[in-house]
Design an enzyme around this catalytic site. Structure first.
Site, PDB file in Angstrom:
ATOM      1  N   TYR A   1      -2.444  -1.164  10.342  1.00  0.00           N
ATOM      2  CA  TYR A   1      -2.494  -1.298   8.933  1.00  0.00           C
ATOM      3  C   TYR A   1      -1.085  -0.909   8.217  1.00  0.00           C
ATOM      4  O   TYR A   1      -0.408  -1.259   7.675  1.00  0.00           O
ATOM      5  CB  TYR A   1      -3.602  -0.605   8.318  1.00  0.00           C
ATOM      6  CG  TYR A   1      -3.833  -0.712   6.727  1.00  0.00           C
ATOM      7  CD1 TYR A   1      -4.787  -1.600   6.208  1.00  0.00           C
ATOM      8  CD2 TYR A   1      -3.308   0.249   6.054  1.00  0.00           C
ATOM      9  CE1 TYR A   1      -4.926  -1.705   4.773  1.00  0.00           C
ATOM     10  CE2 TYR A   1      -3.205   0.060   4.331  1.00  0.00           C
ATOM     11  CZ  TYR A   1      -4.080  -0.967   3.977  1.00  0.00           C
ATOM     12  OH  TYR A   1      -4.176  -1.012   2.571  1.00  0.00           O
TER      13      TYR A   1
ATOM     14  N   SER B   1       0.963  -1.175  -0.009  1.00  0.00           N
ATOM     15  CA  SER B   1       0.015  -0.102   0.078  1.00  0.00           C
ATOM     16  C   SER B   1       0.689   1.071  -0.058  1.00  0.00           C
ATOM     17  O   SER B   1       1.956   1.162   0.298  1.00  0.00           O
ATOM     18  CB  SER B   1      -0.961  -0.072   1.400  1.00  0.00           C
ATOM     19  OG  SER B   1      -1.567   1.458   1.441  1.00  0.00           O
TER      20      SER B   1
END
Length: 261
Positions: free
Chosen positions: A156, A143
């Site tokens: 995350y 990401s």
């Protein structure tokens, strides 16, 4: 080196692939001729129907294998049950947002398990198969948050940074072999989940849906456009070509300029 992607005879395992980015990647690899293994934690008729649909559309073998990737033994069993893995796409993920002092421990544990530990387990099982076959690709869907951070996303961001680091280790351990390991770092991608959030975001901020996309959701994405699952699939397919044989241990950002800021 050829840019044409012909993956006939290769088998790809894509974790978290019954929707969103994972499904887009699976479809693109199948389009290139690869047999594909779809995966998620559910075991519904529609999961297996997706595999049947991909097989029929592209003339490849496609299977769905259920595995709860929060459990290391099931992550390893996924690869073992597949029986072959030339291309491993670690994509499965979940999200939870909260300040660190309020972040539920069980959510932290689940996010790290599903997004980081599962990639360790699947990679450990897949590498011997790749070595036996004499070729392999490990592609981790990280990401923009694997390269930068945002508040309230401690688990995350930590997991995605960990995935990027592990990718580099795998690349170094396979550097003298015909196996590569890379991480793709998307920004915001137009998945069904993101699409479903747009009306609520617009309502929350008293905006039109277009304003919510531009000013809220895509605030940090300079292009002000979502990446698509097809673009992510195409990037994965490129990394499987001979032209990408010396691309290893790195990150490829598909983020509309997010990490250029």
């Amino acid at each position: 080196m050829a840019l044409t992607t012909d993956l006939s005879g290769k088998t790809a395992i894509i974790t978290g692939s019954n929707s969103g980015i994972g499904l887009g990647v699976a479809r693109e690899l199948a389009r290139a001729g690869a047999d594909v293994i779809l995966n998620s934690y559910t075991d519904r008729d529609e999961d297996h129907a997706l595999a049947e649909e991909i097989a029929a559309e592209h003339g490849v073998t496609a299977r769905y294998i259920q595995a709860d990737l929060s459990k290391g033994d099931q992550a390893r069993a996924l690869v073992e049950q597949a029986g072959i893995c030339d291309i491993l796409i670690n994509n499965a993920g979940i999200q939870h947002v909260a300040p660190i002092e309020e972040f539920p421990v069980e959510k932290w544990d689940a996010i790290i398990a599903i997004m980081l530990s599962s990639a360790f387990h699947t990679t450990a099982m897949a590498l011997p198969m790749m070595r036996k076959a004499g070729w392999g690709r490990v592609i981790n869907i990280a990401s923009a948050h694997g390269l930068t951070a945002s508040p309230y996303k401690s688990a995350y961001v930590s997991a995605k940074h960990g995935v990027v680091g592990m990718t580099k280790v795998v690349a170094l351990e396979t550097a003298k072999e015909p196996i590569t390991a890379n991480a793709i770092c998307p920004g915001y991608v137009l998945t069904p989940l993101v699409e479903s959030q747009i009306p609520d975001t617009a309502k929350k901020y008293g905006m039109t849906e277009e304003e919510a996309k531009q000013k809220v959701i895509l605030e940090r994405q300079p292009s002000k456009e979502f990446a698509t699952t097809e673009q992510l699939g195409g990037t994965v397919a490129f990394l499987c070509t001979d032209a990408a044989a010396q691309i290893t241990g790195t990150t490829i950002s598909v983020d509309g300029g997010w990490t250029a800021l």
